[in-house]
Enzyme design. Sequence first.
Site, PDB file in Angstrom:
ATOM      1  NE  ARG A  75      -7.969   7.432   4.561  1.00 43.86           N
ATOM      2  CZ  ARG A  75      -8.709   6.385   4.255  1.00 43.86           C
ATOM      3  NH1 ARG A  75     -10.013   6.416   4.433  1.00 43.86           N
ATOM      4  NH2 ARG A  75      -8.155   5.294   3.747  1.00 43.86           N
ATOM      5  CB  SER A 139      -0.136   6.730  -1.923  1.00 41.26           C
ATOM      6  OG  SER A 139      -0.895   6.102  -0.935  1.00 41.26           O
ATOM      7  CG  ASP A 193      -2.045   4.247  -3.113  1.00 39.07           C
ATOM      8  OD1 ASP A 193      -1.089   3.801  -3.787  1.00 39.07           O
ATOM      9  OD2 ASP A 193      -2.668   5.281  -3.435  1.00 39.07           O
TER      10      ASP A 193
HETATM   11  C1  GLC Z   1       0.889   8.158  -7.788  1.00 39.22           C
HETATM   12  C2  GLC Z   1       2.007   7.537  -6.946  1.00 39.22           C
HETATM   13  C3  GLC Z   1       1.738   6.066  -6.686  1.00 39.22           C
HETATM   14  C4  GLC Z   1       0.340   5.883  -6.108  1.00 39.22           C
HETATM   15  C5  GLC Z   1      -0.697   6.534  -7.011  1.00 39.22           C
HETATM   16  C6  GLC Z   1      -2.109   6.425  -6.462  1.00 39.22           C
HETATM   17  O1  GLC Z   1       0.916   7.577  -9.037  1.00 39.22           O
HETATM   18  O2  GLC Z   1       3.250   7.696  -7.591  1.00 39.22           O
HETATM   19  O3  GLC Z   1       2.699   5.515  -5.814  1.00 39.22           O
HETATM   20  O4  GLC Z   1       0.075   4.520  -5.947  1.00 39.22           O
HETATM   21  O5  GLC Z   1      -0.387   7.887  -7.190  1.00 39.22           O
HETATM   22  O6  GLC Z   1      -2.237   7.047  -5.231  1.00 39.22           O
END
Ligand code: GLC
Length: 448
Positions: A75, A139, A193
């Site tokens: 996004r 993320s 994130d």
């Molecule tokens: C997975 C990733 C992590 C992220 C989470 C939520 O656990 O390793 O970095 O924050 O997903 O998206």
Amino acid sequence: MEKRTYSSFLLKLFKSFDVTTEMMWGLHPLFHEEMKRGLTDKGGSLKMLPAFVDRPTGKEKGTFIALDLGGTNFRVLKVRLDGNGNARVENVERFVIPSVVMHGTGTQMFNFIAKSIQKFVVNNKVDTTKTKKLGFTFSFPMKQLDIENGILVTWTKDFSASGVVGKNVVSMLSDSLRQFGLEVLHINALANDTVGTFAAGAYKDPKCDVGIIFGTGTNACYREKIVNIKKLARGYHKKDHMIINIEWGNFDKLPLNEYDLKLDKSTKNPRKQRMEKMISGMYLGELARLVLSDLIRRKFIFVNSKAKFTKGALKTTNMSLIESDRSKDLIKIKGFLEHAGILKTTVSDRNLLKEICMMISSRAARVSAAAISSVITWMDPKLSKHHTVAIDGTLYERYPGFSKRITGALKELHGGRAKRIKLTKAKDGSGTGVAIIAAVAAKKKNSP
Ligand code: GLC
């Protein structure tokens, strides 16, 4: 079917997914031990990654472009911060990441991202004559070097683009942006994130000290005293705080049952992200399917129908629908099953299916509550202060009963004091939060 075998099997099954209050308490010292290890160079199953940012003041102002990569969509958002605790998304565009890109090469992936940004720039008439500051939500677990650089530690959640692990993701994206003639776009903030969600929560509420994602994956971050971050190189003021991305999805001290083990084996990252595989949207449906397949094989369900649920046939969104069916004859569930080719089902079949879903999502919520409580009691063992927890992600937002079950379990753990833990939805936090972090970073650079 022999009745006794049937009921004793179900009893055993439900027990293997049960998380009692004692078990939730039992997880606390294990969680704290892993947090402690993760803050030192020794390391453990919790990576405890410093985010090189503390909470915002709420006064950050301006318009920023935010990039959000971490699920099936990439996004691009234009976010306006009013300097008064309000972050507003002015424009947002989603780009579905094709599977070939997710599993291709890193260069292909970052070129896809740069191309999508180019589309956003054109569609939204973004002025590219001057340098623009961008925030990038990435993320995945990354070892940050500072607020604008980070090295991917490992892929999670089914991503596997080659040649990215061990590399600086901001350099890779900047190279791709250059190729697309977008060198004026400068990434000045990189965040997980959870850190974005935390920033979005803290922008509004200074009591916010935890950020959580319950979505495709699950993870949390919290505010730590610099003195406790033993692995951080010196050069910080001891009184300062920094956000730590726990990467709690990888917590590996939970008891696993046979279905957890089966699920784990079938994933791209076996033996990793054990807790994530018990909680998050990417895995709950498959876990339910594995239980269901076992029941079908034992002829305990759908005996009049030639039912077969192949991998991926039961998604977490289907579980949501199944659990939300409150009709007497479970009509919605009947509809779902018919759609899946299972025509002759009884009300007790459908009831059992609903109970299986509840068993799996309840365990997810109770393990989540134990983890939330562990993080908060790590910061504040006696729960003597108020804590706001900002949460983003579709599982938390949409799964029927998920948030209520977490609140209920926290009450079980802390009684009246549970009121001091305020869980709030930070809708779009992972997108808007990084714009706030970009504003914090811009201010820092401009100050002497
Ligand atoms: C997975 C990733 C992590 C992220 C989470 C939520 O656990 O390793 O970095 O924050 O997903 O998206």
